[in-house]
Design a protein around this motif. Structure first.
Motif, PDB file in Angstrom:
ATOM      1  N   SER A  41       0.761  -1.215  -0.064  1.00 53.68           N
ATOM      2  CA  SER A  41       0.076   0.088   0.062  1.00 53.68           C
ATOM      3  C   SER A  41       0.783   1.437   0.034  1.00 53.68           C
ATOM      4  O   SER A  41       2.006   1.218   0.613  1.00 53.68           O
ATOM      5  N   PRO A  42       0.387   2.316  -0.526  1.00 50.69           N
ATOM      6  CA  PRO A  42       1.031   3.637  -0.837  1.00 50.69           C
ATOM      7  C   PRO A  42       1.474   4.121   0.856  1.00 50.69           C
ATOM      8  O   PRO A  42       0.622   3.893   1.766  1.00 50.69           O
ATOM      9  N   GLY A  43       2.689   4.457   1.155  1.00 52.58           N
ATOM     10  CA  GLY A  43       3.016   4.871   2.360  1.00 52.58           C
ATOM     11  C   GLY A  43       3.654   3.627   3.109  1.00 52.58           C
ATOM     12  O   GLY A  43       4.299   3.761   4.281  1.00 52.58           O
ATOM     13  N   THR A  44       4.075   2.692   2.691  1.00 48.35           N
ATOM     14  CA  THR A  44       4.707   1.236   3.227  1.00 48.35           C
ATOM     15  C   THR A  44       6.078   1.540   3.155  1.00 48.35           C
ATOM     16  O   THR A  44       6.625   1.818   2.203  1.00 48.35           O
ATOM     17  N   VAL A  45       6.625   1.191   4.131  1.00 50.95           N
ATOM     18  CA  VAL A  45       8.296   1.265   4.312  1.00 50.95           C
ATOM     19  C   VAL A  45       8.699  -0.169   3.492  1.00 50.95           C
ATOM     20  O   VAL A  45       8.611  -1.367   4.257  1.00 50.95           O
ATOM     21  N   VAL A  46       9.385  -0.042   2.480  1.00 53.39           N
ATOM     22  CA  VAL A  46       9.624  -1.118   1.773  1.00 53.39           C
ATOM     23  C   VAL A  46      11.160  -1.669   2.171  1.00 53.39           C
ATOM     24  O   VAL A  46      11.325  -2.924   2.355  1.00 53.39           O
ATOM     25  N   ARG A  47      11.972  -0.823   2.090  1.00 48.43           N
ATOM     26  CA  ARG A  47      13.581  -1.109   2.362  1.00 48.43           C
ATOM     27  C   ARG A  47      14.009   0.148   3.490  1.00 48.43           C
ATOM     28  O   ARG A  47      13.551   1.177   3.271  1.00 48.43           O
ATOM     29  N   ALA A  48      14.942  -0.316   4.429  1.00 51.21           N
ATOM     30  CA  ALA A  48      15.636   0.697   5.374  1.00 51.21           C
ATOM     31  C   ALA A  48      16.890   0.397   5.246  1.00 51.21           C
ATOM     32  O   ALA A  48      16.919  -0.511   6.377  1.00 51.21           O
TER      33      ALA A  48
END
Length: 320
Positions: A259-266
């Motif tokens: 979903s938009p706003g999801t942290v995919v990588r950090a």
């Protein structure tokens, strides 16, 4: 030529300096905004234009308005051939526009009629324009509506921030103004009226508007980060409710099923957030009360602020 100058910030001061350096112009007076509280202690601070004017021994006027008869009578006493207005901050009524022999000339940071209004430099980047520039126009009663006397353009680079474009226009504007005044008779005779149908408006920026909206694309948001740098600075709220300013970012044309706003990588390469389309990778971040820092340094002490899989709150200031 007797020139009355009106302006306030550093951008305007650059233009005043150019006129001071040109021997054919006599600066008979300078108008600028009243001193404002600034810095620690909220002490009154003189504008960049006032500081430059006083350094050169020029008379400085700082009226709250030019609409009353007393202020207009004072202005008339300067008997100016032309009034040059650059980022002054006060509306000039028709009586003032008609007062100088050659009227009033304005330097505007856009290619008019595009981006009339308060924030043309930022809006050009925000919208993804390929070029910007400086237009010198004959002032009329409307908002930046007068005929264009002379204009110069410059490309908007893909890494352009408002700060870098501002600086380049501050270099283009002064020689354009000097050229216009040196050729004022012929340029007024051949001035190009603006086409209102082609006009766009550069509304004033707000801090609320700078909140990143994950329902937009990564390309749009990356432009916003650059457009809002150095003010008001793009920002977001973490899943834990912490406000973080974003100074730099880049786009990955990569789509996930998140979903938009999801942290995919950090990780050390940045913090990748899913948008409507593509990933926005946050490069330089600033937590409250701290200096801007690279994503890797930010994560060293605050990795729990951007846990992979967490969803950042939606923007409260933009429609989806």
């Amino acid at each position: 030529m007797r020139v009355l100058f009106a302006g306030t910030p550093e951008f305007a001061a650059e233009h005043l300096q150019a006129l001071l350096d040109a021997p054919e112009f006599e600066i008979v007076g300078v108008y600028t905004q009243p001193d404002r509280p600034a810095g620690r202690g909220n002490k009154l601070h003189a504008s960049a234009v006032k500081q430059l004017a006083l350094k050169h021994g020029l008379v400085v006027e700082q009226p709250l308005s030019l609409r009353n008869e007393e202020a207009q009578a004072q202005l008339a006493r300067y008997e100016a051939d032309v009034m040059v207005v650059v980022a002054y901050g006060l509306i000039l009524p028709q009586a003032v526009l008609d007062m100088p022999r050659f009227g009033c000339i304005n330097v505007h940071g856009s290619l008019l009629p595009k981006w009339r209004g308060a924030a043309p430099i930022q809006r050009a980047i925000w919208a993804g324009d390929s070029e910007s520039g400086v237009a010198v126009m004959q002032m009329a009663a409307g908002l930046d509506t007068g005929p264009v006397l002379y204009a110069v353009s410059t490309p908007i680079r893909t890494d352009e921030t408002s700060a870098t474009l501002y600086q380049r226009l501050a270099e283009l504007g002064p020689p354009a103004l000097v050229h216009t005044l040196q050729n004022l008779n012929s340029l007024q005779a051949t001035a190009v009226p603006q086409q209102d149908s082609a006009a766009t408006y550069a509304h004033k920026l707000t801090k609320e508007e700078a909140q990143l909206n994950w329902q937009l694309t990564a390309l749009e948001l990356e432009r916003w980060v650059r457009a809002f740098n150095p003010w008001p600075i793009a920002w977001l709220t973490t899943a834990a409710g912490e406000v973080v300013k974003i100074w730099a970012s880049h786009v990955l044309d990569e789509q996930t099923n998140k979903s938009p706003g999801t942290v995919v990588r950090a990780d050390k390469h940045g913090i990748a957030i899913q948008t409507k389309h593509g990933l926005l990778v946050l490069e330089t971040l600033q937590p409250a009360g701290k200096k801007p820092m690279a994503a890797v340094d930010f994560l060293n002490g605050r990795s729990d602020w951007f846990t992979v899989g967490s969803v950042l709150p939606p923007s409260a200031t933009h429609e989806s």
